[in-house]
Write an enzyme that holds these catalytic residues in place. Structure first.
Site, PDB file in Angstrom:
ATOM      1  CG  HIS A 248      19.977  11.192  40.888  1.00  0.00           C
ATOM      2  ND1 HIS A 248      19.860  11.896  42.077  1.00  0.00           N
ATOM      3  CD2 HIS A 248      18.710  10.938  40.485  1.00  0.00           C
ATOM      4  CE1 HIS A 248      18.585  12.028  42.391  1.00  0.00           C
ATOM      5  NE2 HIS A 248      17.859  11.474  41.444  1.00  0.00           N
TER       6      HIS A 248
HETATM    7  O1  RIB Z   1      18.488   7.288  43.146  1.00  0.00           O
HETATM    8  C1  RIB Z   1      18.982   7.669  41.889  1.00  0.00           C
HETATM    9  C2  RIB Z   1      19.637   6.513  41.215  1.00  0.00           C
HETATM   10  O2  RIB Z   1      18.675   5.492  40.996  1.00  0.00           O
HETATM   11  C3  RIB Z   1      20.177   6.861  39.820  1.00  0.00           C
HETATM   12  O3  RIB Z   1      21.295   6.057  39.560  1.00  0.00           O
HETATM   13  C4  RIB Z   1      19.046   6.488  38.904  1.00  0.00           C
HETATM   14  O4  RIB Z   1      19.492   6.120  37.599  1.00  0.00           O
HETATM   15  C5  RIB Z   1      18.505   5.271  39.599  1.00  0.00           C
HETATM   16  O5  RIB Z   1      19.305   4.168  39.206  1.00  0.00           O
END
Ligand code: RIB
Ligand code: CA
Length: 319
Positions: A248
């Site tokens: 992500h």
């Molecule tokens: O949903 C994904 C996010 O949540 C990313 O930033 C991961 O590191 C968690 O923080």
């Protein structure tokens, strides 16, 4: 990777809850000559604040950038109890890599105070803020020093999800679920906001082949990054039944460096902050069916090959 020798590096602040994917985002940003990381502000999220601040210090040392200051910020959301994600990221938050405790000191100043001071000393629309965790720190700055919003060039955040639902509840993505009030403040602060949501990040899945190319760099960063990613992707592979997991947070950095890899739409995004069933949901008015003004560049597509090629290129630059 071509580099324009004339352009000034873009000043950014990374606000983060490392987290293996945060770690790759931080390493990528530190490797990119087009970016000047003014500082890293830790927030509670994937793991408690003490660990996210520790992990951020480990990462600036791993990248051999100990001069980049790390600050600890908020240890809980604005108006809710903290929810963490050790089941995803492991007990330390960056399980998978065998990394020593950091030597570099945590900055004594609170992250919110430093971020506010830094913004207020900057010019109009000068600094880019990159939240890749719950947006508690950034929202607190905006609440305590609203005039700081005018110094923000853009807030480019990882968070939210709409067309593909949530990853923490059926309706909510983790960062926004943990602190929905903060996300709503950010979306209404007046600075330009670009959101890299699950609708984009789930279209760029890691492959074992790519992780092995990271490991084959043979550097301490490559070996550590591959170890973290091996650990991190197992959860999403099991959860989604895919052959690889989404990475992500580095999408925020890739968007800054190669915006052409991404596409989306400028539209209205609001956050549900009260419903027990849908708290943390990002409600995206994609078809402009309300009279709510557009307040977000909501990204829905990414060139996955371009994204992973860029990340490998950047990680290869580190020791
Ligand atoms: O949903 C994904 C996010 O949540 C990313 O930033 C991961 O590191 C968690 O923080
Ligand atoms: Ca994160």
């Amino acid at each position: 990777m071509s580099q324009n020798p004339i352009a000034e590096p873009r000043p950014i602040i990374i606000d983060t809850d490392p987290g293996q994917d945060d770690a790759i985002a931080i390493l990528a940003a530190l490797a990119a000559p087009e970016l000047e990381v003014l500082g890293i502000t830790a927030v509670a999220g994937n793991v408690p604040l003490e660990l996210t601040a520790r992990n951020a210090r480990i990462l600036v040392e791993l990248a051999d950038r100990p001069e980049v200051p790390v600050f600890a910020g908020c240890d809980r959301p604005l108006r809710r109890d903290l929810v963490t994600a050790e089941h995803v990221h492991g007990k330390t938050g960056i399980d998978g890599a065998d990394l020593a405790d950091p030597v570099v000191e945590l900055q004594p100043q609170h992250a919110v105070e430093w971020m506010a001071e830094t913004l207020l000393a900057a010019g109009e629309r000068e600094i880019t803020i990159c939240p890749v965790g719950p947006m508690t720190n950034v929202a607190t700055v905006l609440e305590t020093a609203p005039e700081a919003a005018s110094r923000i060039r853009e807030i480019v955040c990882m968070g939210g999800g709409f067309f593909g639902g949530g990853n923490t509840t059926p309706a909510a993505e983790f960062n926004v679920f943990v602190d929905p009030d903060a996300a709503q403040i950010v979306l209404h602060c007046g600075a330009p906001v670009t959101m890299l949501p699950l609708d984009a990040t789930h279209k760029a899945l890691m492959t074992d082949h790519w992780i092995n190319r990271v490991r084959a760099l043979g550097t301490r960063t490559g070996v550590a990054a591959a170890g973290m990613l091996d650990f991190y992707e197992r959860f999403d592979v099991d959860k989604y039944g895919t052959t690889g997991g989404p990475l992500h947070d580095p999408n925020v950095i890739a968007y800054l460096l190669r915006p052409h890899l991404y596409s989306g739409r400028h539209c209205n995004v609001e956050v549900e902050t009260s419903s027990p069933l849908t708290a943390g949901m990002t409600v995206v008015d994609w078809w402009n069916v309300t009279d709510r003004p557009p307040n977000c560049h909501y990204i829905t597509d990414v060139d996955s090959d371009g994204f992973y090629d860029l990340l490998l290129d950047l990680l290869a630059r580190l020791p």
